[in-house]
Motif scaffolding. Structure first.
Motif, mmCIF file in Angstrom:
data_model
loop_
_atom_site.group_PDB
_atom_site.id
_atom_site.type_symbol
_atom_site.label_atom_id
_atom_site.label_comp_id
_atom_site.label_asym_id
_atom_site.label_seq_id
_atom_site.Cartn_x
_atom_site.Cartn_y
_atom_site.Cartn_z
ATOM 1 N N UNK A 31 0.826 -1.200 0.000
ATOM 2 C CA UNK A 31 0.000 0.000 0.000
ATOM 3 C C UNK A 31 0.865 1.256 0.000
ATOM 4 N N UNK A 32 0.222 2.390 -0.109
ATOM 5 C CA UNK A 32 0.930 3.665 -0.191
ATOM 6 C C UNK A 32 1.468 4.143 1.148
ATOM 7 N N UNK A 33 1.026 3.527 2.239
ATOM 8 C CA UNK A 33 1.489 3.918 3.559
ATOM 9 C C UNK A 33 1.270 2.752 4.509
ATOM 10 N N UNK A 34 1.590 2.939 5.769
ATOM 11 C CA UNK A 34 1.508 1.880 6.769
ATOM 12 C C UNK A 34 0.054 1.510 7.046
ATOM 13 N N UNK A 35 -0.231 0.220 7.048
ATOM 14 C CA UNK A 35 -1.564 -0.256 7.426
ATOM 15 C C UNK A 35 -1.729 0.035 8.912
ATOM 16 N N UNK A 36 -2.724 0.846 9.273
ATOM 17 C CA UNK A 36 -2.844 1.244 10.674
ATOM 18 C C UNK A 36 -4.255 1.062 11.229
ATOM 19 N N UNK A 37 -5.010 0.178 10.616
ATOM 20 C CA UNK A 37 -6.365 -0.074 11.100
ATOM 21 C C UNK A 37 -6.708 -1.546 10.870
ATOM 22 N N UNK A 38 -7.728 -1.995 11.584
ATOM 23 C CA UNK A 38 -8.210 -3.343 11.347
ATOM 24 C C UNK A 38 -8.970 -3.378 10.032
ATOM 25 N N UNK A 39 -8.738 -4.379 9.194
ATOM 26 C CA UNK A 39 -9.527 -4.491 7.972
ATOM 27 C C UNK A 39 -10.968 -4.862 8.308
ATOM 28 N N UNK A 40 -11.868 -4.430 7.458
ATOM 29 C CA UNK A 40 -13.274 -4.819 7.593
ATOM 30 C C UNK A 40 -13.736 -5.415 6.277
ATOM 31 N N UNK A 41 -14.678 -6.334 6.359
ATOM 32 C CA UNK A 41 -15.291 -6.862 5.145
ATOM 33 C C UNK A 41 -16.768 -6.522 5.182
ATOM 34 N N UNK A 42 -17.325 -6.371 3.995
ATOM 35 C CA UNK A 42 -18.748 -6.076 3.860
ATOM 36 C C UNK A 42 -19.199 -6.570 2.499
ATOM 37 N N UNK A 43 -20.494 -6.664 2.317
ATOM 38 C CA UNK A 43 -21.041 -7.130 1.040
ATOM 39 C C UNK A 43 -22.057 -6.126 0.529
ATOM 40 N N UNK A 44 -22.073 -5.967 -0.782
ATOM 41 C CA UNK A 44 -23.050 -5.132 -1.474
ATOM 42 C C UNK A 44 -23.595 -5.937 -2.639
ATOM 43 N N UNK A 45 -24.894 -6.158 -2.637
ATOM 44 C CA UNK A 45 -25.545 -6.928 -3.702
ATOM 45 C C UNK A 45 -24.871 -8.276 -3.932
ATOM 46 N N UNK A 46 -24.466 -8.920 -2.859
ATOM 47 C CA UNK A 46 -23.876 -10.251 -2.955
ATOM 48 C C UNK A 46 -22.385 -10.273 -3.253
ATOM 49 N N UNK A 47 -21.772 -9.135 -3.494
ATOM 50 C CA UNK A 47 -20.331 -9.051 -3.761
ATOM 51 C C UNK A 47 -19.630 -8.648 -2.474
ATOM 52 N N UNK A 48 -18.574 -9.397 -2.073
ATOM 53 C CA UNK A 48 -17.875 -9.106 -0.828
ATOM 54 C C UNK A 48 -16.626 -8.277 -1.086
ATOM 55 N N UNK A 49 -16.371 -7.344 -0.182
ATOM 56 C CA UNK A 49 -15.233 -6.430 -0.263
ATOM 57 C C UNK A 49 -14.479 -6.459 1.056
ATOM 58 N N UNK A 50 -13.196 -6.058 0.999
ATOM 59 C CA UNK A 50 -12.405 -5.845 2.209
ATOM 60 C C UNK A 50 -11.805 -4.446 2.089
ATOM 61 N N UNK A 51 -11.839 -3.713 3.195
ATOM 62 C CA UNK A 51 -11.320 -2.344 3.220
ATOM 63 C C UNK A 51 -10.359 -2.197 4.392
ATOM 64 N N UNK A 52 -9.325 -1.370 4.201
ATOM 65 C CA UNK A 52 -8.365 -1.110 5.271
ATOM 66 C C UNK A 52 -7.827 0.317 5.105
ATOM 67 N N UNK A 53 -7.653 0.987 6.233
ATOM 68 C CA UNK A 53 -7.094 2.343 6.227
ATOM 69 C C UNK A 53 -5.575 2.268 6.375
ATOM 70 N N UNK A 54 -4.896 3.171 5.674
ATOM 71 C CA UNK A 54 -3.440 3.276 5.774
ATOM 72 C C UNK A 54 -3.078 4.725 6.051
ATOM 73 N N UNK A 55 -1.914 4.930 6.615
ATOM 74 C CA UNK A 55 -1.422 6.273 6.901
ATOM 75 C C UNK A 55 -0.505 6.232 8.105
ATOM 76 N N UNK A 56 0.352 7.223 8.230
ATOM 77 C CA UNK A 56 1.312 7.211 9.330
ATOM 78 C C UNK A 56 0.855 8.050 10.509
ATOM 79 N N UNK A 57 -0.425 8.258 10.648
ATOM 80 C CA UNK A 57 -0.938 9.091 11.728
ATOM 81 C C UNK A 57 -1.197 8.365 13.026
ATOM 82 N N UNK A 58 -1.062 7.054 13.069
ATOM 83 C CA UNK A 58 -1.368 6.339 14.306
ATOM 84 C C UNK A 58 -0.238 6.511 15.316
ATOM 85 N N UNK A 59 -0.590 6.426 16.588
ATOM 86 C CA UNK A 59 0.424 6.566 17.638
ATOM 87 C C UNK A 59 1.442 5.429 17.580
#
Length: 88
Positions: A31-59
């Motif tokens: 990714x473009x920066x440090x993974x700093x969050x827990x990934x989440x998964x969700x579905x829309x119209x039967x299609x599943x996705x995974x999302x994760x936030x990145x950035x160097x702002x975490x403590x």
């Protein structure tokens, strides 16, 4: 995910999908920066996705960069990465 996957991110900026039984890396992307969050998964119209936030702002990232200056993380902003999971 209900599909045998575990997701993980690390300070090396890689976001990975792992097999939940063997731990084998099935897929990864840097990714473009440090993974700093827990990934989440969700579905829309039967299609599943995974999302994760990145950035160097975490403590955690700020503290580790002070302790390990040889590990250089990108300056700059945060982003939300979203991936569609393959259909079964």
């Amino acid at each position: 995910t209900g599909g045998g996957l575990v997701f993980s991110g690390a300070l090396d900026r890689y976001f990975r999908a792992l097999d939940d039984e063997t731990g084998a890396v099935l897929w990864q992307v840097r990714t473009s920066n440090v993974v700093n969050a827990f990934p989440i998964t969700y579905a829309v119209n039967g299609k599943q996705y995974v999302a994760v936030a990145v950035g160097n702002g975490s403590s955690q990232v700020r503290a580790l960069s002070a302790l390990t200056p040889e590990i250089r993380n990108p300056d700059g902003g945060s982003a939300l990465w979203v991936f569609a999971l393959p259909d079964k």
